[in-house]
Design an enzyme around this catalytic site. Structure first.
Site, PDB file in Angstrom:
ATOM      1  N   ASP A 190       7.144  11.244   8.812  1.00 44.54           N
ATOM      2  CA  ASP A 190       8.014  10.175   9.280  1.00 44.54           C
ATOM      3  C   ASP A 190       9.480  10.590   9.253  1.00 44.54           C
ATOM      4  OD1 ASP A 190       5.472   9.226   8.135  1.00 44.54           O
ATOM      5  OD2 ASP A 190       6.158   7.252   8.786  1.00 44.54           O
TER       6      ASP A 190
ATOM      7  N   TRP B  65       4.122  17.264  10.001  1.00 44.21           N
ATOM      8  CA  TRP B  65       4.375  16.734   8.664  1.00 44.21           C
ATOM      9  C   TRP B  65       4.961  17.822   7.762  1.00 44.21           C
ATOM     10  CZ3 TRP B  65       2.143  13.819  12.047  1.00 44.21           C
ATOM     11  CH2 TRP B  65       2.069  12.449  11.857  1.00 44.21           C
TER      12      TRP B  65
ATOM     13  N   GLU C 160       4.297   0.213  12.645  1.00 45.67           N
ATOM     14  CA  GLU C 160       3.607   1.493  12.486  1.00 45.67           C
ATOM     15  C   GLU C 160       2.801   1.857  13.721  1.00 45.67           C
ATOM     16  OE1 GLU C 160       0.696   3.687   9.237  1.00 45.67           O
ATOM     17  OE2 GLU C 160       0.823   1.503   9.268  1.00 45.67           O
TER      18      GLU C 160
ATOM     19  N   ARG D 156       0.826  -1.202   0.000  1.00 45.29           N
ATOM     20  CA  ARG D 156       0.000   0.000   0.000  1.00 45.29           C
ATOM     21  C   ARG D 156       0.861   1.254   0.000  1.00 45.29           C
ATOM     22  NH1 ARG D 156      -0.994   2.338   4.886  1.00 45.29           N
ATOM     23  NH2 ARG D 156      -0.085   1.391   6.736  1.00 45.29           N
ATOM     24  N   ASP D 157       0.279   2.368   0.431  1.00 43.89           N
ATOM     25  CA  ASP D 157       0.937   3.650   0.203  1.00 43.89           C
ATOM     26  C   ASP D 157       2.065   3.979   1.186  1.00 43.89           C
ATOM     27  OD1 ASP D 157      -0.431   4.333   2.549  1.00 43.89           O
ATOM     28  OD2 ASP D 157      -2.106   5.166   1.415  1.00 43.89           O
ATOM     29  N   GLU D 158       2.489   3.020   1.999  1.00 41.27           N
ATOM     30  CA  GLU D 158       3.602   3.325   2.891  1.00 41.27           C
ATOM     31  C   GLU D 158       4.931   3.412   2.162  1.00 41.27           C
ATOM     32  OE1 GLU D 158       3.217   4.606   5.531  1.00 41.27           O
ATOM     33  OE2 GLU D 158       1.145   4.059   5.922  1.00 41.27           O
TER      34      GLU D 158
END
Length: 429
Positions: free
Chosen positions: A22, A75, A282, A13-15
């Site tokens: 992060d 972020w 996570e 997925r989008d990780e």
């Protein structure tokens, strides 16, 4: 280990995208592990190209098809935190020069989003609160205002490094003013930080947002009392976790920092290790003690954000930190604790190898240090007094290249130049 079907979901997925939060949190730790200059300098070009007209940033860079737009506190701040952390680690002002206009533009966005009371209510939205905390929410204004003060402090240092003295003075004063506003708005006279969350205390203490030392002591007492409610187990999310142990060190409670670090039951770093993890999860609850999984649509088992604790470990177990950018002046100050009887750390700085190795085993305390050429280090040797410390068999005061500076927090502090040193402590003196 999770079954293969779960691994397929999380790995595909989008990780894999460039999530800004992060790396913003993890960059100080990453800079110890590898030379990040080439990679992060290149990535920051993508960050600059992704900056909105407002100065804000998307949550991922590059941003695929414009998805994951407004990101929020912790972020988009990557526009400042990453260039700053790279500069501090390598004393390379190139990354500052390349990004300074974009950093100023982003900081103005933050400044504009704050009110005349200097409180920053948290900006936008994709990520709110302390992301993935464990039922311990933090008021959004605490997060936003803390980052506002921290951004201003970093911008002041950056501007000074680049010779922009007018801006440096402006940012420095603003940082002090925002810190005062944070205290007035969110810290009660008895030391309670509003909403009484672990993250609120970690930010207030770890980011040095309170100038009055008497109030710092009260906040520290409330912080410890809050942690005691969970038997000193963490409840922090992405933003609070990197500052959790530094905040305890700030109030002289390294014993509790070690206690939290070395837990092996849920939730803790050690719980993941005891469960067979070889990479960071996570979520704290990616796998529960009963074997059940967290939400499989967002439950990566290879996710470095909580690994930001490495920064505290390098500085306290390894005992190495920078007093000046690039470790031109460094601090070697290991903090024994948690039943550890020895520890070491080494770092390839731009000047050469910087290392420490300590032991509190049978016999006197020992601390070996190697300092690279063209640099100076302040070595903190745990001792009751300066006369109890020797270096390579001679009284430290009389050793070549060693100069006593002061006693500080139960340690004799010596200044040394480049070379290798072997400090010992006679516990009977």
């Amino acid at each position: 280990m999770p079954p293969l079907d779960v691994l397929r979901v999380t790995s595909g997925r989008d990780e894999r995208l460039g999530w800004t939060g992060d790396i913003s949190l993890f960059a100080p730790t990453a800079n110890y592990l590898v030379d990040t200059r080439a990679f992060l300098s290149h990535w920051m070009a993508d960050v600059r190209n992704s900056e909105y007209a407002s100065g804000d940033l998307p949550a991922v860079v590059p941003s695929p098809k414009g998805e994951f737009g407004d990101s929020g506190v912790g972020w988009s701040d990557v526009m400042i935190t990453v260039p700053y952390s790279v500069w501090r680690s390598y004393d390379d002002t190139r990354i500052l020069r390349e990004n300074y206009p974009a950093m100023q533009k982003f900081f103005q966005f933050v400044r504009d989003s704050a009110g005349p009371d200097l409180l920053e209510p948290g900006r936008t939205t994709f990520f709110t609160n302390d992301w993935l905390h464990l039922d311990d929410p933090t008021e959004q204004g605490i997060l936003g205002t803390a980052y506002y003060a921290g951004n201003a402090r970093m911008m002041a240092e950056v501007a000074e490094a680049l010779g922009d003295e007018t801006a440096a003075s402006d940012y420095s004063k603003l940082s002090a003013d925002v810190r005062d506003a944070f205290t007035r708005a969110y810290v009660a006279a008895d030391g309670t930080v509003k909403r009484n969350s672990q993250t609120g205390y970690a930010l207030a203490l770890g980011m040095d947002l309170i100038s009055d030392q008497a109030l710092v002591e009260k906040v520290g007492e409330k912080f410890v009392a809050k942690l005691a409610l969970t038997d000193y187990h963490l409840r922090t999310g992405f933003i609070g976790t990197p500052l959790l142990l530094p905040a305890l060190s700030r109030i002289g409670r390294d014993d509790l920092a070690y206690k939290m670090l070395l837990h092996k039951d849920y939730p803790s770093w050690g719980y993941e290790v005891a469960g067979g993890a070889t990479t960071m999860w996570e979520r704290w609850n990616s796998i529960m003690p009963d074997g059940s999984f967290g939400p499989v649509d967002m439950n990566s088992f290879n996710h470095y954000a909580y690994g930001a604790v490495g920064d505290w470990m390098f500085q306290n177990i390894g005992g190495i930190s920078a007093l000046k950018p690039g470790y031109q002046r460094s601090r070697i100050a290991p903090v024994p604790g948690g039943n550890l009887t020895e520890g070491s750390g080494s770092l390839k700085t731009v000047y050469g190898l910087l290392s420490s190795k300590w032991s509190t085993g049978n016999g006197p305390v020992g601390l070996k240090a190697t300092v690279p050429v063209n640099t100076v280090a302040e070595v903190h040797v745990p001792a009751h007094g300066r006369t109890a410390v020797s270096e390579s068999g001679r009284p430290a005061d009389a050793a070549k290249g060693v100069r006593f500076l002061r006693m500080e927090d139960g340690a004799a502090v010596f200044e040394v130049g480049s070379g290798s040193y072997d400090f010992r402590v006679d516990t009977d003196r």
